[in-house]
Motif scaffolding. Structure first.
Motif, PDB file in Angstrom:
ATOM      1  N   GLY C  51       0.685  -1.229   0.012  1.00 30.18           N
ATOM      2  CA  GLY C  51       0.072  -0.109   0.052  1.00 30.18           C
ATOM      3  C   GLY C  51       0.814   1.051  -0.039  1.00 30.18           C
ATOM      4  N   ALA C  52       2.043   1.363   0.678  1.00 33.43           N
ATOM      5  CA  ALA C  52       2.795   2.354   0.536  1.00 33.43           C
ATOM      6  C   ALA C  52       3.494   2.590  -0.581  1.00 33.43           C
ATOM      7  N   HIS C 224       3.971   5.099  10.739  1.00 39.14           N
ATOM      8  CA  HIS C 224       3.261   6.182  10.342  1.00 39.14           C
ATOM      9  C   HIS C 224       2.154   5.954   9.208  1.00 39.14           C
ATOM     10  N   GLY C 225       2.242   4.706   8.753  1.00 39.76           N
ATOM     11  CA  GLY C 225       1.121   4.033   7.767  1.00 39.76           C
ATOM     12  C   GLY C 225       1.413   4.293   6.420  1.00 39.76           C
ATOM     13  N   ALA C 226       0.860   3.656   5.567  1.00 42.99           N
ATOM     14  CA  ALA C 226       1.172   3.601   3.959  1.00 42.99           C
ATOM     15  C   ALA C 226       0.762   4.969   3.459  1.00 42.99           C
ATOM     16  N   GLN C 227      -0.394   5.692   4.004  1.00 40.71           N
ATOM     17  CA  GLN C 227      -0.728   7.150   3.400  1.00 40.71           C
ATOM     18  C   GLN C 227       0.170   8.174   3.656  1.00 40.71           C
ATOM     19  N   ALA C 228       0.782   7.948   4.921  1.00 41.55           N
ATOM     20  CA  ALA C 228       1.944   8.973   5.395  1.00 41.55           C
ATOM     21  C   ALA C 228       3.159   8.945   4.330  1.00 41.55           C
ATOM     22  N   TYR C 229       3.673   7.646   4.069  1.00 43.11           N
ATOM     23  CA  TYR C 229       4.662   7.508   3.391  1.00 43.11           C
ATOM     24  C   TYR C 229       4.300   7.990   1.756  1.00 43.11           C
ATOM     25  N   ARG C 230       3.008   7.834   1.425  1.00 42.43           N
ATOM     26  CA  ARG C 230       2.564   8.320  -0.011  1.00 42.43           C
ATOM     27  C   ARG C 230       2.448  10.124   0.238  1.00 42.43           C
ATOM     28  N   SER C 231       2.245  10.422   1.130  1.00 42.25           N
ATOM     29  CA  SER C 231       2.154  11.840   1.242  1.00 42.25           C
ATOM     30  C   SER C 231       3.574  12.676   0.599  1.00 42.25           C
ATOM     31  N   GLU C 235       2.666   9.720  -7.372  1.00 44.56           N
ATOM     32  CA  GLU C 235       1.936   8.888  -7.208  1.00 44.56           C
ATOM     33  C   GLU C 235       2.527   7.508  -7.607  1.00 44.56           C
ATOM     34  N   PRO C 238       6.343   6.874  -4.873  1.00 42.58           N
ATOM     35  CA  PRO C 238       6.049   7.512  -3.580  1.00 42.58           C
ATOM     36  C   PRO C 238       7.206   7.482  -2.698  1.00 42.58           C
TER      37      PRO C 238
END
Lengths: 180, 534, 432
Positions: C51-52, C224-231, C235, C238
């Motif tokens: 996901g990350a 921190h989670g996948a979304q934080a990494y993707r921030s 796209e 990431p």
């Protein structure tokens, strides 16, 4: 070729125990070969034929296999090395940052060309590939450490220090604080 | 089963088939290659067997690919041909142009594939080529030229996987890589010459064959090695009546594609100086040559019912010859005065690969025929008590001092091939054919009947054994009905009680293992290889 | 994307005490491990990393989570390797990670090994990093003492042994199957594929090999989670990347920036532009094995996988070599061709022979002994190598060779000895 038990006398008890520990830790005897070669070389400075025979017997590998490794990997030595082996990077980044001038300077100072040993056996000069210090080039490896951001002046200081037995501290030899 | 298309041809092969093999099936010939060998692990290093597989962007090596149902493969497209040509150029770029002095010329993978796929003008100056060691002796039988080596690694894999001896390695990196024995080690295992067979170029060559003959001048004849009871299938390469080398012939039931070094050297015996080339008769303390007609007369004067005290033959004689000799001996002596050979002779330690302890090619035939070998002491005892003629066919029983001493007072008639102790002590010597000079059947330790063919003519006035034996039988009033070899083999089939009279004339390519009812043995006979013991 | 607090990987770079376990723990170290072993299943860790969008940072850029999921689900005896063989010219970021923050990599390795259910993990460190081998071994010992390695880690039931394995000088051991073969006790020569390591690798067992930088990102992703990494990043690319920068810029070194940053911003910003008296000529952006770009070309790119590929090069290891105007491109290519000739393992013919030939011709060019036919021969040798070998080392030699020729052809043409008669090809013609 020396008999294995003969060379066991050359390798310290501690070294032989280290090898035994490696054999116990690694999943197969053959996979213990590379670290065992390091134990030998760390102690003796090179890998003599008798040590090869010792490893053949202890690890159950063939002579051909050991020699394949000794000739494939650049860091294993099959001859006694000079006292101080200066391995200078001559790959692209160090080249751009002036490695050639440093090498030429060292050659002049030592009176030898790249790939040679001084007659007194004190210094050897080797050209090597990228050492992973590209942002701090030119760089040379001496033993386990790197001397970085080399200039002819720094090279002189290093040689001077080695001759005196008190070399300058290597750039990778940072004060290590003992962990908790 | 998997159905796939190769060069627009649809073929069906079992699942798990190697694409390399499927291509051979479809094309009728191998893909270009060096490193692949069906009896060794896959290396995938020569990069020659590249093919186009629909759906894959890059070319793929066929030796490391398993067929898949629906695969579409191209082996001759312009892209593949271009790649093969390019890779071949890379193989040749450092290769020394040694053809005029290289034994491999005429059977060289580089030459052949250059002619098939290359045919370009080289732009590489010879002075630029990497220099390595040439003509290095690495063992009693093998000599190495490192410059010619294409580093296919077949020889290394052979020594690791087949013999398990690991004498060879590939040292250094890059174009400094070279094949060699480990320091202080010799390539001295008993299968070393197989590396010469599998070396696709002239890097590993036979010392024995070095500079002896250009291969295109050789003719090949299939044969069976006489070195031991394994009966490896061989190929005799000869020219002008002389054998130059033996190579193994693949028989997956017997020896695979291999044979041992000892077996390879058995051809030398055929051309030994000690060959008997003329009938000989003892006169004035020595052996003098005489024409066949006279020899024949002398023979029948010596050998007749009542005059022969003992008859001995040898497991180096062929199946047909043993059948005939047993038959004619039956007209001359009783069963107790007939020996199949000297027991225990020629036994030496074998190995776990091909070499048998039993170093005779046809001992099993003795067992089939109920011919007993006698231990030297027993034979000596029998001979010491005998008076008259000792008829010896093959072997060299008098090489045993005990037997020689015991036979001192017998008149010896010797039918054989080499001037040994028996011939030297004989009154009459009849010269016959060596194994490579006869079309004959041999029974190996599996009980497999295999046929060896006649590669060269016998020397001098030596004659074919079976014809001489049939001649003797006729003289003794027995006509077995063996006018020619096929008829003779029908006689043999009958003697062995085979169901099919023509079984021995229609041998399958891998030989025949027939059901043979064994003749019951004398109960007090010691167990030997001849009578079914191990 | 946030360029400001970009210290996912480099939080302790440059510090004298960051390697210490107590310091690492005080700053949040081994929290991720506790979190994972405290209630996540291996498959969940795989999904998290998928996901990350974490991609392999050694050079290939392959999605890490996808690679992990190639391990068969019923696999027993799985092996995990951390690839610290860093030998790609221009690259020195893994050295920094292990030097300043070994525990981060160790923690990342334990979590990654857990994700693929490995029982034994190796950290393969190139032999030249002698001081680092000692340091990492000390850190591994500390981790054992603290209960992060060994049997029943943190009471989770998961056991992992970790061995630090020292290389002995071979660039090709950085190729994953070469690395596996090296640890096996063989020469570090790459293996033919199939079989693929995830299915059959070390000792014929499922094996995953990940780069140091890849593994080092895992603890942060867990906490921190996948979304934080993707921030961070873009796209398709990431997260952040460590760039190893060398050449005559004001500030060479290792920098962590989000993927997708415009090169121009990075160059003028963090790197401080060229040193006084130097002009920007060309850039090899991803370690020497990727095509070179002219200064103008790279200035138009953003630093991510996609933009660089579109520009005709590759992100690779992120070993950014800044080439000044004073540099002789023929000299540089000779240096590079020497490297590949030196490092070719020698197994397969196109690479073994080809790297030698590229070096020989490059040397001739440099000495002024080349003839026009040599440029054609160069192209012919390149064609005989590219795409035809067991591993990409042959391609790695061809890409700089071709791209240098393409973009700086005049420098090569100037070295051709026009008046030299080409040497006769056959021995007979030469009168031998």
């Amino acid at each position: 070729m020396d008999r294995p038990d003969q060379v066991a006398a050359d390798l310290s008890q501690a070294a032989r125990e280290r090898i035994a520990a490696i054999v116990a830790r690694y999943p197969t005897r053959q996979s213990a070969l590379m670290p065992s070669l390091w134990v030998v070389q760390d102690e003796l400075g090179w890998v003599p034929p008798a040590a090869v025979a010792y490893l053949v017997e202890t690890l159950g590998v063939t002579l051909a296999r050991v020699h394949e490794l000794l000739t494939f990997y650049t860091m294993f030595r099959t001859e006694p090395p000079a006292r101080h082996v200066l391995q200078v990077c001559r790959n692209i980044s160090c080249h751009i940052m002036g490695a050639r001038a440093v090498i030429a300077h060292l050659e002049k100072r030592l009176g030898i060309r790249l790939g040679e040993k001084t007659p007194d056996g004190l210094f050897a000069l080797e050209g090597v590939e990228c050492l992973g210090a590209c942002g701090q080039g030119p760089v040379l490896q001496l033993g386990k450490h790197y001397y970085e951001n080399l200039t002819p002046k720094k090279a002189d200081a290093l040689l001077e220090g080695l001759r005196k037995g008190a070399p300058p501290r290597a750039d990778t030899d940072r004060e290590l604080e003992v962990g908790s | 089963m998997a159905k796939l298309t190769i060069d627009d041809q649809v073929i069906e092969v079992p699942n798990g088939t190697r694409l390399f093999d499927a291509c051979r099936l479809a094309r009728g010939e191998d893909l270009p290659h060096f490193c692949y060998h069906p009896d060794l692990s896959v290396a995938g290093v020569c990069r020659l067997c590249q093919v186009e597989i629909e759906g894959l962007p890059k070319l793929t090596i066929a030796c490391n690919t398993t067929v898949r149902d629906g695969m579409v493969v191209r082996t001759r497209s312009p892209r593949v041909q271009q790649a093969v040509k390019q890779v071949l150029e890379m193989h040749l770029i450092n290769h020394p142009v040694d053809c005029p002095i290289c034994d491999q010329a005429g059977e060289c993978g580089l030459q052949d594939q250059y002619m098939d796929y290359g045919l370009y003008e080289s732009e590489v100056a010879k002075s630029d080529k990497v220099l390595k060691r040439k003509a290095k002796i690495i063992g009693p039988h093998v000599i190495l030229d490192q410059e010619r080596c294409v580093l296919c690694s077949r020889c290394v894999r052979f020594c690791e996987e087949v013999t398990g001896t690991g004498e060879l390695g590939i040292y250094n990196r890059g174009d400094r890589a070279e094949i060699d024995v480990a320091p202080g080690v010799e390539l001295a295992n008993n299968y070393s010459l197989n590396t010469v067979d599998i070396c696709p170029v002239g890097a590993l060559t036979s010392r024995d064959f070095r500079f002896q003959k250009r291969v295109w001048l050789l003719r090949s004849t299939p044969g069976i090695c006489p070195g031991c009871a394994t009966g490896c299938n061989v190929r005799l390469d000869h020219a002008g009546g002389r054998i130059y080398r033996l190579k193994p012939r693949r028989n997956d039931e017997v020896n695979g594609p291999w044979m041992c070094d000892g077996g390879r050297m058995t051809y030398k015996d055929v051309h030994a100086d000690e060959r008997l080339i003329q009938p000989l008769h003892r006169r004035e303390g020595g052996l003098a040559e005489l024409p066949w007609q006279q020899a024949r007369e002398l023979f029948y004067g010596l050998v007749k019912p009542g005059s022969v005290a003992f008859a001995v033959t040898d497991p180096r004689q062929s199946l047909e010859e043993l059948v005939l000799f047993q038959r004619l001996a039956g007209r001359l002596v009783g069963e107790a005065q007939l020996a199949g050979g000297v027991a225990g002779e020629g036994d030496a330690p074998g190995d776990s690969l091909l070499l048998a302890d039993d170093r005779r090619p046809n001992r099993r035939a003795l067992a089939w025929l109920g011919l007993l070998e006698l231990p030297p002491a027993a034979l000596a005892a029998a001979l010491a008590a005998a008076r008259g003629v000792l008829l010896v066919y093959g072997g060299d029983p008098l090489a045993h001092p005990d037997i020689a001493a015991a036979a001192r007072r017998l008149r010896i008639v010797y039918l054989g091939t080499h001037r040994g102790a028996t011939a030297a002590a004989a009154e009459l010597v009849v010269p016959l054919c060596a194994w490579a000079e006869k079309d004959a059947l041999w029974v190996n330790r599996q009980g497999r009947v295999q046929r060896g063919q006649r590669a060269v003519a016998p020397p001098g006035l030596a004659r074919e054994d079976w014809r001489v034996l049939v001649d003797i039988l006729a003289h003794l009033g027995d006509d077995p009905g063996a006018a020619d070899l096929p008829a003779l083999r029908r006689v043999v089939a009958q003697r062995l009680q085979l169901a099919d009279a023509d079984a021995l004339n229609l041998l399958p390519a891998t030989g025949l293992v027939p059901e043979v009812p064994t003749v019951p043995l004398q109960s007090d006979a010691p167990e030997t290889a001849a009578n079914g013991g191990s | 994307m946030s360029a400001a607090a970009c210290n996912i990987l480099s939080a302790r770079f440059g510090r004298a005490d960051g390697h210490r376990l107590d310091v690492y723990e005080a700053e949040g170290g081994y929290r991720a491990l506790r979190q994972v072993l405290g209630g996540m299943k291996p498959a969940e860790v795989v999904e998290l990393v998928k996901g990350a969008g974490l991609r392999g940072r050694g050079g290939a850029g392959f999605p890490t989570g996808a690679k992990w999921s190639f391990v068969p689900s019923a696999a027993e005896d799985v092996y995990f390797f951390v690839n610290a063989d860093e030998s790609e010219p221009g690259t020195f970021k893994d050295r920094y990670l292990l030097d300043y923050d070994p525990h981060q990599t160790i923690e990342g390795a334990i979590i990654s090994a857990y994700a693929v259910r490995a029982k034994l993990a190796f950290i393969y460190i190139r032999g030249e990093f002698g001081w680092l081998v000692d340091r990492v071994e000390r850190a591994v010992t500390e981790a054992y003492s603290a209960g992060y390695l060994g049997r029943d880690i943190l009471g989770s039931g998961y056991s992992l042994e970790m061995i630090v394995h020292k290389g002995a000088g071979a660039y090709i051991c950085g190729e994953e199957t070469g690395l596996i073969n090296s640890v096996t006790g063989l020469k570090g020569q790459p293996s033919i594929k199939p079989p693929f390591p995830a299915v059959s690798g070390f000792l014929g067992r499922p094996t995953i090999v990940n780069n140091v930088e890849t593994v080092a990102a895992v603890p942060w992703i867990v906490t921190h989670g996948a979304q934080a990494y993707r921030s961070y990043g873009t796209e398709k690319s990431p997260g952040t990347k460590l760039w190893s920068v060398s050449g005559p810029v004001r500030n060479p070194g290792v920098f962590e920036i989000p993927l997708g940053m415009p090169f121009a911003d990075f160059f003028h910003g963090q790197l401080g532009g060229m040193q006084d008296g130097e002009e920007f000529k060309a850039c090899i952006v991803g370690g020497s094995s990727v095509p070179v770009l002219t200064a103008a070309e790279i200035m138009a790119c953003t630093l991510d996988y996609e933009s660089l590929q579109e520009a005709g090069t590759m992100l690779g290891s992120g070993g950014m070599i800044i080439v000044p105007q004073r540099a002789d491109m023929v000299e540089l290519i000779k240096v590079l061709m020497h490297f590949y000739w030196d490092e070719s393992c020698g197994q397969c013919t196109p690479c073994r022979e080809g790297t030698g030939w590229l070096h020989r011709i490059a040397s001739r060019l440099l000495k002024g002994e080349a003839v026009p036919a040599d440029l054609e021969l160069l192209e012919k040798v390149c064609n005989g190598m590219m795409g035809l070998t067991i591993c990409p080392l042959a391609d790695a030699a061809v890409m700089p060779m071709r791209s240098f020729l393409q973009r700086f052809r005049d420098e090569f043409a100037a070295r051709i000895h026009e008046t030299a008669a080409p040497e006769p090809v056959t021995r007979w013609a030469r009168g031998e």
